[in-house]
Design a protein around this motif. Structure first.
Motif, PDB file in Angstrom:
ATOM      1  N   VAL A 131       0.841  -1.199   0.000  1.00 29.48           N
ATOM      2  CA  VAL A 131       0.000   0.000   0.000  1.00 29.48           C
ATOM      3  C   VAL A 131       0.875   1.247   0.000  1.00 29.48           C
ATOM      4  O   VAL A 131       2.042   1.209   0.398  1.00 29.48           O
ATOM      5  CB  VAL A 131      -0.949   0.044   1.225  1.00 29.48           C
ATOM      6  CG1 VAL A 131      -1.875  -1.157   1.243  1.00 29.48           C
ATOM      7  CG2 VAL A 131      -0.161   0.123   2.530  1.00 29.48           C
ATOM      8  N   GLY A 132       0.287   2.367  -0.419  1.00 26.44           N
ATOM      9  CA  GLY A 132       0.935   3.659  -0.281  1.00 26.44           C
ATOM     10  C   GLY A 132       0.747   4.197   1.121  1.00 26.44           C
ATOM     11  O   GLY A 132      -0.070   3.701   1.905  1.00 26.44           O
ATOM     12  N   GLN A 144       7.087  -9.584  -4.869  1.00 24.94           N
ATOM     13  CA  GLN A 144       7.414  -9.206  -3.497  1.00 24.94           C
ATOM     14  C   GLN A 144       6.144  -9.015  -2.680  1.00 24.94           C
ATOM     15  O   GLN A 144       6.168  -9.115  -1.457  1.00 24.94           O
ATOM     16  CB  GLN A 144       8.243  -7.913  -3.501  1.00 24.94           C
ATOM     17  CG  GLN A 144       9.592  -8.073  -4.183  1.00 24.94           C
ATOM     18  CD  GLN A 144      10.272  -6.744  -4.450  1.00 24.94           C
ATOM     19  OE1 GLN A 144       9.615  -5.711  -4.570  1.00 24.94           O
ATOM     20  NE2 GLN A 144      11.598  -6.773  -4.538  1.00 24.94           N
ATOM     21  N   VAL A 145       5.034  -8.708  -3.363  1.00 28.19           N
ATOM     22  CA  VAL A 145       3.702  -8.656  -2.762  1.00 28.19           C
ATOM     23  C   VAL A 145       2.744  -9.342  -3.731  1.00 28.19           C
ATOM     24  O   VAL A 145       3.087  -9.604  -4.888  1.00 28.19           O
ATOM     25  CB  VAL A 145       3.241  -7.204  -2.479  1.00 28.19           C
ATOM     26  CG1 VAL A 145       4.128  -6.527  -1.434  1.00 28.19           C
ATOM     27  CG2 VAL A 145       3.211  -6.387  -3.775  1.00 28.19           C
ATOM     28  N   ASP A 146       1.541  -9.646  -3.245  1.00 33.49           N
ATOM     29  CA  ASP A 146       0.557 -10.372  -4.057  1.00 33.49           C
ATOM     30  C   ASP A 146      -0.670  -9.541  -4.396  1.00 33.49           C
ATOM     31  O   ASP A 146      -1.450  -9.927  -5.271  1.00 33.49           O
ATOM     32  CB  ASP A 146       0.123 -11.634  -3.316  1.00 33.49           C
ATOM     33  CG  ASP A 146       1.312 -12.501  -2.955  1.00 33.49           C
ATOM     34  OD1 ASP A 146       1.917 -13.079  -3.874  1.00 33.49           O
ATOM     35  OD2 ASP A 146       1.657 -12.577  -1.756  1.00 33.49           O
ATOM     36  N   MET A 147      -0.862  -8.430  -3.713  1.00 30.88           N
ATOM     37  CA  MET A 147      -1.946  -7.495  -3.992  1.00 30.88           C
ATOM     38  C   MET A 147      -1.461  -6.109  -3.618  1.00 30.88           C
ATOM     39  O   MET A 147      -0.698  -5.950  -2.657  1.00 30.88           O
ATOM     40  CB  MET A 147      -3.208  -7.834  -3.173  1.00 30.88           C
ATOM     41  CG  MET A 147      -4.355  -6.837  -3.333  1.00 30.88           C
ATOM     42  SD  MET A 147      -5.741  -7.148  -2.204  1.00 30.88           S
ATOM     43  CE  MET A 147      -6.563  -8.492  -3.044  1.00 30.88           C
ATOM     44  N   VAL A 148      -1.870  -5.113  -4.397  1.00 34.06           N
ATOM     45  CA  VAL A 148      -1.533  -3.725  -4.059  1.00 34.06           C
ATOM     46  C   VAL A 148      -2.782  -2.865  -4.102  1.00 34.06           C
ATOM     47  O   VAL A 148      -3.736  -3.175  -4.830  1.00 34.06           O
ATOM     48  CB  VAL A 148      -0.463  -3.131  -5.011  1.00 34.06           C
ATOM     49  CG1 VAL A 148       0.836  -3.909  -4.913  1.00 34.06           C
ATOM     50  CG2 VAL A 148      -0.963  -3.074  -6.444  1.00 34.06           C
ATOM     51  N   ALA A 149      -2.771  -1.803  -3.326  1.00 35.29           N
ATOM     52  CA  ALA A 149      -3.829  -0.794  -3.376  1.00 35.29           C
ATOM     53  C   ALA A 149      -3.375   0.298  -4.332  1.00 35.29           C
ATOM     54  O   ALA A 149      -2.610   1.187  -3.965  1.00 35.29           O
ATOM     55  CB  ALA A 149      -4.086  -0.223  -1.981  1.00 35.29           C
ATOM     56  N   GLY A 150      -3.815   0.180  -5.582  1.00 41.06           N
ATOM     57  CA  GLY A 150      -3.452   1.160  -6.596  1.00 41.06           C
ATOM     58  C   GLY A 150      -4.627   2.061  -6.927  1.00 41.06           C
ATOM     59  O   GLY A 150      -5.514   2.280  -6.093  1.00 41.06           O
ATOM     60  N   ASN A 151      -4.609   2.583  -8.137  1.00 41.07           N
ATOM     61  CA  ASN A 151      -5.688   3.442  -8.623  1.00 41.07           C
ATOM     62  C   ASN A 151      -6.221   2.861  -9.924  1.00 41.07           C
ATOM     63  O   ASN A 151      -5.467   2.322 -10.738  1.00 41.07           O
ATOM     64  CB  ASN A 151      -5.186   4.870  -8.849  1.00 41.07           C
ATOM     65  CG  ASN A 151      -4.724   5.515  -7.566  1.00 41.07           C
ATOM     66  OD1 ASN A 151      -5.495   5.722  -6.641  1.00 41.07           O
ATOM     67  ND2 ASN A 151      -3.441   5.820  -7.491  1.00 41.07           N
ATOM     68  N   ASP A 188       0.770 -10.933   6.410  1.00 39.98           N
ATOM     69  CA  ASP A 188       1.627 -10.096   7.254  1.00 39.98           C
ATOM     70  C   ASP A 188       1.059  -8.685   7.301  1.00 39.98           C
ATOM     71  O   ASP A 188       0.092  -8.370   6.590  1.00 39.98           O
ATOM     72  CB  ASP A 188       3.056 -10.035   6.684  1.00 39.98           C
ATOM     73  CG  ASP A 188       3.702 -11.401   6.574  1.00 39.98           C
ATOM     74  OD1 ASP A 188       3.725 -12.124   7.588  1.00 39.98           O
ATOM     75  OD2 ASP A 188       4.176 -11.736   5.468  1.00 39.98           O
ATOM     76  N   ALA A 189       1.671  -7.835   8.118  1.00 39.39           N
ATOM     77  CA  ALA A 189       1.343  -6.412   8.090  1.00 39.39           C
ATOM     78  C   ALA A 189       1.639  -5.874   6.696  1.00 39.39           C
ATOM     79  O   ALA A 189       2.579  -6.345   6.032  1.00 39.39           O
ATOM     80  CB  ALA A 189       2.158  -5.661   9.131  1.00 39.39           C
ATOM     81  N   PRO A 190       0.862  -4.912   6.208  1.00 34.02           N
ATOM     82  CA  PRO A 190       1.083  -4.415   4.838  1.00 34.02           C
ATOM     83  C   PRO A 190       2.457  -3.785   4.682  1.00 34.02           C
ATOM     84  O   PRO A 190       2.985  -3.159   5.603  1.00 34.02           O
ATOM     85  CB  PRO A 190      -0.036  -3.386   4.658  1.00 34.02           C
ATOM     86  CG  PRO A 190      -0.431  -2.990   6.035  1.00 34.02           C
ATOM     87  CD  PRO A 190      -0.236  -4.208   6.890  1.00 34.02           C
ATOM     88  N   ARG A 191       3.028  -3.965   3.507  1.00 34.30           N
ATOM     89  CA  ARG A 191       4.275  -3.294   3.163  1.00 34.30           C
ATOM     90  C   ARG A 191       3.936  -1.911   2.623  1.00 34.30           C
ATOM     91  O   ARG A 191       3.213  -1.793   1.633  1.00 34.30           O
ATOM     92  CB  ARG A 191       5.055  -4.093   2.128  1.00 34.30           C
ATOM     93  CG  ARG A 191       5.595  -5.411   2.635  1.00 34.30           C
ATOM     94  CD  ARG A 191       6.524  -6.050   1.616  1.00 34.30           C
ATOM     95  NE  ARG A 191       7.627  -5.161   1.282  1.00 34.30           N
ATOM     96  CZ  ARG A 191       8.565  -5.451   0.369  1.00 34.30           C
ATOM     97  NH1 ARG A 191       8.494  -6.595  -0.298  1.00 34.30           N
ATOM     98  NH2 ARG A 191       9.539  -4.607   0.113  1.00 34.30           N
TER      99      ARG A 191
END
Length: 292
Positions: free
Chosen positions: A159-160, A201-208, A183-186
């Motif tokens: 996440v940002g 390095q991650v499997d889901m992201v909070a993008g736009n 885990d806790a979000p990166r």
């Protein structure tokens, strides 16, 4: 002598000396620079005067401070961000987050509190999007955020900085859907999210939703099937005293209103990010195609 002006019942104190030129700001990610350049070029076309650009401001809070203090005359914001992050208004209940209602609330409060006019939308929304790799979406049959709940305990989230703290961000999303991650979000800069997703390095992201890499890299933005996120209509914010001093700004805003689709802004984002083209050239090409 009392220094300041009253707009809509809101007192604005003395600002620092203002440039004779219009100054347009933008946050520190590609779409914001694209939209800032679009507004700046249109003002230049209307007025024949050079517009100063103050792009790559850190985020919503810094842009807001720059706007209220007079360091910039305007920038493009998103209605849901304005409602929650700047105006600190409670989110309407999930499923009742009407775009017109949010816009009217945002327009009224910006005028009353800050003497800032909220212009008509550019024509698209850029909502938060929970994004996963296309291969994972197809292999697991994941299409919606609800579909992802069963897999999230094995996934790492990126996440940002703002998304982790915002009232319309991570905590509410987790509560609405019952999401629990490995885990806790990166937390990282927005520009690094898709690289981290691509490199597993991650499997889901909070993008736009209009981010260029989603289309360019074959990622999938999951449907917000519970309608958690509020409307995020792209709207220009401009100081009222700036509109008085530079009426061409209003003409430029009117010319841009409703002219930009989500697909078009995603294409411009990809041209800058993925194809490494100059943002000024990309925006000029878009405006030419629109007859502007």
């Amino acid at each position: 002598m009392v220094c300041g002006m009253v707009f809509g019942g809101c007192f604005l104190g003395c600002a620092p000396p203002r440039s004779s030129r219009v100054t347009i700001g933008a946050k520190n990610f590609t779409e914001q620079v694209v939209l800032g350049e679009l507004l700046a070029q249109e003002i230049e076309a209307v007025t024949g005067q050079r517009v100063e650009r103050r792009f790559y401001l850190a985020g919503s809070y810094i842009c807001q401070q720059a706007l209220v203090s007079g360091r910039i005359d305007g920038y493009v914001e998103y209605s849901g961000t304005a409602l929650t992050a700047i105006l600190k208004q409670p989110l309407p209940p999930v499923g009742q987050r009407d775009e017109a209602q949010v816009f009217q609330t945002v327009r009224r409060l910006y005028w009353q509190r800050y003497g800032v006019k909220v212009g008509r939308g550019l024509g698209f929304e850029d909502t938060f999007a929970m994004v996963i790799r296309g291969d994972d979406a197809r292999r697991l049959g994941v299409r919606t955020i609800s579909d992802a709940v069963a897999h999230a305990p094995d996934w790492r989230l990126g996440v940002g900085y703002e998304f982790e703290q915002r009232p319309d961000g991570l905590r509410g999303l987790e509560a609405t859907y019952g999401l629990r991650f490995k885990d806790a979000p990166r937390t990282m800069d927005l520009g690094l999210l898709y690289r981290a997703l691509q490199n597993e390095q991650v499997d889901m992201v909070a993008g736009n939703s209009t981010d260029g890499p989603i289309r360019a890299l074959g990622f999938v933005a999951l449907e917000d099937d519970k309608h958690y996120f509020p409307p995020y209509e792209a709207v220009p914010l401009v100081r009222a005293d700036s509109l008085q001093r530079h009426p061409g700004i209003q003409v430029a805003m009117d010319r841009l209103a409703g002219r930009v689709s989500a697909e078009e802004v995603q294409g411009m984002n990809d041209a800058v990010d993925g194809q490494h083209r100059d943002v000024g050239d990309v925006v000029r090409e878009f405006r030419k195609g629109k007859g502007l």
